[in-house]
Design an enzyme around this catalytic site. Structure first.
Site, PDB file in Angstrom:
ATOM      1  N   GLY A 108      -1.788  -7.084   8.279  1.00  0.00           N
ATOM      2  CA  GLY A 108      -0.638  -6.897   7.649  1.00  0.00           C
ATOM      3  C   GLY A 108      -0.491  -6.238   6.604  1.00  0.00           C
ATOM      4  N   ASN A 109       0.183  -6.282   5.606  1.00  0.00           N
ATOM      5  CA  ASN A 109       0.524  -6.076   4.340  1.00  0.00           C
ATOM      6  C   ASN A 109       2.306  -6.496   4.267  1.00  0.00           C
ATOM      7  OD1 ASN A 109       1.977  -3.202   3.927  1.00  0.00           O
ATOM      8  ND2 ASN A 109      -0.217  -2.631   4.979  1.00  0.00           N
ATOM      9  N   ARG A 110       2.507  -7.240   3.256  1.00  0.00           N
ATOM     10  CA  ARG A 110       4.152  -7.238   3.062  1.00  0.00           C
ATOM     11  C   ARG A 110       5.582  -5.935   2.535  1.00  0.00           C
ATOM     12  NH1 ARG A 110       3.429 -10.907  -2.084  1.00  0.00           N
ATOM     13  NH2 ARG A 110       5.584 -10.971  -2.201  1.00  0.00           N
ATOM     14  N   ALA A 134       2.607   1.740   3.144  1.00  0.00           N
ATOM     15  CA  ALA A 134       1.525   0.812   2.730  1.00  0.00           C
ATOM     16  C   ALA A 134       0.273   0.834   4.556  1.00  0.00           C
ATOM     17  CB  ALA A 134       1.705   0.036   2.522  1.00  0.00           C
TER      18      ALA A 134
END
Ligand code: CTP
Ligand code: CA
Length: 229
Positions: free
Chosen positions: A33-35, A100
């Site tokens: 995943g990402n932030r 994102a």
């Protein structure tokens, strides 16, 4: 309050905003995943509602409250985000890709949880690139409608400044606007405020000084409204 003193210049318009970060599963319990918190995308949806738009918010793994009044489509993976964006954009006057998406996903997802090996050898995870949703939305639109805006999280490096990379990205993506974030410092993720530069395909460059994400959202809609037919 963003509701006060704003023109209803998006009345009668349908806008689609994506928010959050996608997840790509390695096995039933783990993901890449990402932030991205989804804050800027949510602020964009709220601002568009305040300006009278009908809003579809495609939310990827967002744990914040979502604006009442928006049509919300929840997604998890990049494939789901792509499908939701494709469907919603058919009737859109403007699209903002604030989400994102994960750039890569595992080639395959294990059916069962990946276990540690007795010999201590770590698994190698093979990745493949995800489709670029923004590029697809640009390619499949008819003429200049809908207006399409992307975001770019950039850091300056030996090959160029943040804006050098962003200009190249805008050209690559073919969208109308690119909202550029400098992520070189801890000044973006999960914060209530932001500072961006709005680049346009016509060559204009509009710096938006540090402000609450709601104010940034209105600056982005200002740029979009000018370009909606
Ligand atoms: N984007 C997309 N689909 C992807 C990756 C990105 O639609 N698979 C969109 C993002 O939502 C954003 C824009 O493209 O609006 C730019 O995303 P960014 O991550 O900055 O660009 P990438 O093309 O992924 O390039 P890189 O991460 O290598 O800088
Ligand atoms: Ca990326």
């Amino acid at each position: 309050q963003v509701l006060q003193g704003r023109p209803r210049d998006l009345a009668g318009r349908h806008v689609v905003v994506s928010a959050g970060g996608t997840r790509e599963f390695l096995d039933p319990v783990r993901f890449l995943g990402n932030r991205s918190s989804g804050r800027q995308g949510i602020a964009l949806a709220e601002a568009a509602l305040a300006r009278g738009a009908s809003v579809t918010l495609v939310a990827a793994n967002v744990s914040l409250d979502l604006p009442a009044g928006a049509e919300v489509v929840r997604v998890v993976t990049t494939a789901e985000l792509r499908e939701a964006m494709r469907k919603a954009s058919a009737s859109a006057d403007a699209i903002v890709m604030a989400a994102a998406p994960a750039d890569f996903r595992p080639v395959s997802m294990a059916d069962a949880k990946i276990k540690k090996q007795a010999d201590g050898v770590a698994p190698t995870i093979e990745l493949t690139e995800n489709p670029d949703i923004l590029v697809e939305l640009v390619r499949t639109r008819t003429s200049r409608s809908p207006v399409i805006a992307g975001f770019a999280a950039e850091t300056g490096d030996a090959n160029g400044t943040v804006l050098d990379h962003a200009r190249a990205k805008l050209a690559r993506k073919g969208c109308d606007l690119l909202v550029v974030n400098d992520v070189g410092s801890e000044q973006v993720f999960g914060r209530p405020d932001n500072e961006v530069t709005i680049l346009s395909a016509d060559g204009s460059e509009h710096p938006v000084p540090r402000a609450a994400k709601g104010e940034i959202a209105h600056a982005i809609w200002d740029a979009i409204v000018q370009r909606v037919e």
